[in-house]
Design a protein around this motif. Structure first.
Motif, PDB file in Angstrom:
ATOM      1  N   ALA A   1      41.939  14.441 -22.730  1.00  0.00           N
ATOM      2  CA  ALA A   1      42.278  14.593 -23.618  1.00  0.00           C
ATOM      3  C   ALA A   1      42.999  15.813 -22.217  1.00  0.00           C
ATOM      4  O   ALA A   1      43.714  16.044 -22.270  1.00  0.00           O
ATOM      5  CB  ALA A   1      42.085  15.529 -24.846  1.00  0.00           C
TER       6      ALA A   1
ATOM      7  N   THR B   1      45.942  14.073 -28.324  1.00  0.00           N
ATOM      8  CA  THR B   1      46.565  15.468 -29.389  1.00  0.00           C
ATOM      9  C   THR B   1      45.546  16.740 -28.991  1.00  0.00           C
ATOM     10  O   THR B   1      44.467  17.274 -28.871  1.00  0.00           O
ATOM     11  CB  THR B   1      45.995  15.525 -30.637  1.00  0.00           C
ATOM     12  N   PRO B   2      46.695  18.035 -28.286  1.00  0.00           N
ATOM     13  CA  PRO B   2      46.157  18.970 -28.160  1.00  0.00           C
ATOM     14  C   PRO B   2      44.658  19.821 -28.825  1.00  0.00           C
ATOM     15  O   PRO B   2      45.519  19.398 -30.218  1.00  0.00           O
ATOM     16  CB  PRO B   2      47.744  19.410 -27.338  1.00  0.00           C
ATOM     17  N   ARG B   3      44.147  20.339 -29.066  1.00  0.00           N
ATOM     18  CA  ARG B   3      43.394  21.622 -29.746  1.00  0.00           C
ATOM     19  C   ARG B   3      44.527  22.323 -29.851  1.00  0.00           C
ATOM     20  O   ARG B   3      45.519  22.887 -29.389  1.00  0.00           O
ATOM     21  CB  ARG B   3      42.828  21.887 -28.898  1.00  0.00           C
ATOM     22  N   PRO B   4      44.965  22.776 -31.166  1.00  0.00           N
ATOM     23  CA  PRO B   4      45.811  23.876 -31.806  1.00  0.00           C
ATOM     24  C   PRO B   4      44.755  25.155 -31.233  1.00  0.00           C
ATOM     25  O   PRO B   4      43.262  25.488 -30.654  1.00  0.00           O
ATOM     26  CB  PRO B   4      44.434  24.394 -33.270  1.00  0.00           C
ATOM     27  N   ARG B   5      45.850  26.456 -30.572  1.00  0.00           N
ATOM     28  CA  ARG B   5      45.703  27.012 -29.497  1.00  0.00           C
ATOM     29  C   ARG B   5      44.505  27.923 -30.752  1.00  0.00           C
ATOM     30  O   ARG B   5      45.485  28.292 -32.168  1.00  0.00           O
ATOM     31  CB  ARG B   5      46.336  27.762 -28.878  1.00  0.00           C
ATOM     32  N   GLN B   6      43.666  28.786 -30.310  1.00  0.00           N
ATOM     33  CA  GLN B   6      43.043  29.998 -31.081  1.00  0.00           C
ATOM     34  C   GLN B   6      43.323  31.614 -30.917  1.00  0.00           C
ATOM     35  O   GLN B   6      43.745  31.476 -30.155  1.00  0.00           O
ATOM     36  CB  GLN B   6      41.193  30.027 -31.139  1.00  0.00           C
TER      37      GLN B   6
ATOM     38  N   GLN C   1      50.705  24.350 -32.764  1.00  0.00           N
ATOM     39  CA  GLN C   1      51.298  24.511 -30.961  1.00  0.00           C
ATOM     40  C   GLN C   1      52.448  24.750 -31.098  1.00  0.00           C
ATOM     41  O   GLN C   1      53.389  24.521 -32.076  1.00  0.00           O
ATOM     42  CB  GLN C   1      50.607  23.041 -31.189  1.00  0.00           C
TER      43      GLN C   1
END
Lengths: 289, 289
Positions: free
Chosen positions: B264, B275-280, B289
């Motif tokens: 990833a 799929t990028p991780r959602p930003r926290q 995103q």
């Protein structure tokens, strides 16, 4: 330590012919005793809630277990590797065995009560896959395993061995009333996440916020996957992102990846298994926690 | 399709006694031919760079492969399951086999050239673990596998089968000059990340920014782990966060988790595997995103 010279000695009967040891018509339910092979797994058995009946091994291996055996009143039979091979029916590399009585399975209530992450299985009928799955569950701090229909017996000799004895550590029990029991888990606050390769499933990396509390990961057999009914009873269908044109992963491997991701979400403060990911900046770089 | 009725037919010699098929003193290096078992793996073999020599199966299975065989000039021998069992030496559930010539291994240069993620193995000597590892490499889009010292042969029958034929798809070759060759990979822009349970290793979830480009994941055997020299030659030691008191994971499983995380990072734009991780957000919630 009790020295034994004769393979025919009746005190060794519970160790006899291990390839058929999982079928014991003389015992309750026809099921075999719990058999642990090798120092690591025997040690785990001795530390488990299963009541050990006896240990059998070559001297060196039994001596390695002296501390573990010290406070137990378990006979430890010592013999040659030749006599051991004659008893168990094949040459046993690991050199030591223990047998234990089964214990009544825990209630679903007791497995679920304090759990943050559960694995819930449907149709995982292969003993090696089941054992591997328990090994992975233990590695990632999964709190319990619930066995839906069609699952193999985690206490089969092969499962115990492949799990490295972790079937003796991770609590498990049968989950009746399938798939309705999944709704019961949801009522108790678990996000029931069905792992499936369906393209419309949510990427494991992008679970919605609600899925970060208590999670029950629903896993199906490698061949057929989860039933439609089970997926319908789950709150979410989740997929592991994979390269195009690839078969599904082995079920125990898929479970490991899901546990890796989900135990971090469910145990956000756990220092060993859940170091939080660094927060990401808008530009894709990272900032400290 | 060529019908064969006699197990002794010399045209079937390359399929004979499969349990010893990996030892062929009559062939270059004493190594066996590449043997594919079952429709899925045979199909993968026919689509691979390996030159198929023959197919053998029961009629129904060979017919399933008709499209795959149509453009090839490969003899497809059809026989009964009894004759097949007599030839191969045991009853073969999968009902179809193919044999192919080995091909010269690719150069390190060609495996590495366009790769974003590589697996680099040291001492992975178990054929099943090696096969599983290739299966997982294919699943997560790993671009190539480099075999350091002590690795098994990915083309052994057992490895081919356990890999689901993915040893025929994921490029691999031997990496000589160990462990100095790891420095060569670093010079080419790879972050060489050694996977190890050492407590002082970096958590896999908290890799530094620099590790998000080209990555070479260094994996050792389950028993002994990576050598000190290999870890020293790596840029980073990385660990999979695990619950306390747990043994290491199986090497192929550990590889799957590392591939899941690292592919990833290395393929940030890849729609299927990354799929990028959602930003926290600072409060731990997520933003789109």
């Amino acid at each position: 330590m009790i020295y034994v010279n004769e393979a025919a000695d009746p005190r060794l009967d519970d160790f006899r012919d291990l390839t058929t040891a999982d079928r014991r018509p003389d015992r309750p339910g026809g099921r075999g005793l719990v058999i642990a092979e090798g120092t690591v797994v025997v040690r785990r058995l001795l530390a488990s809630p299963y009541r050990p009946l006896a240990v059998l091994g070559v001297r060196r291996r039994v001596e390695e277990l002296a501390d573990d055996l010290a406070e137990l009143t378990v006979p430890a039979y010592v013999t040659s590797s030749e006599v051991m091979a004659a008893v168990v029916g094949f040459h046993l590399n690991r050199g030591v065995l223990a047998v234990a009585d089964r214990v009544p399975p825990p209630t679903v209530e007791s497995v679920v009560a304090d759990a943050r992450v559960l694995a819930v299985l449907e149709g995982v009928g292969d003993h090696e896959n089941l054992g591997s799955l328990f090994r992975n569950a233990a590695a990632f701090g999964v709190d319990g395993v619930l066995l839906g229909p069609g699952c193999a017996d985690p206490l089969y000799r092969r499962s115990v061995r492949v799990s490295m004895g972790n079937v003796l550590r991770v609590p498990f029990t049968a989950l009746p009333d399938w798939p309705r029991a999944l709704l019961g888990l949801r009522r108790r606050g678990f996000t029931v996440a069905a792992l499936t390769p369906r393209p419309d499933a949510v990427d494991l990396r992008r679970l919605p916020d609600g899925a970060t509390g208590r999670v029950a990961v629903l896993l199906g057999s490698e061949g057929h996957g989860l039933s439609e009914q089970a997926i319908a009873a789950a709150e979410l269908a989740v997929r592991i992102p994979m390269a195009p044109g690839v078969d599904s992963l082995n079920v125990a491997t898929a479970a490991a990846v899901a546990f890796y991701e989900l135990t971090a979400l469910a145990h956000p403060g756990h220092p060993a298994i859940a170091t939080p990911r660094p927060r990401q900046r808008t530009d894709g770089g990272t900032v400290g926690q």
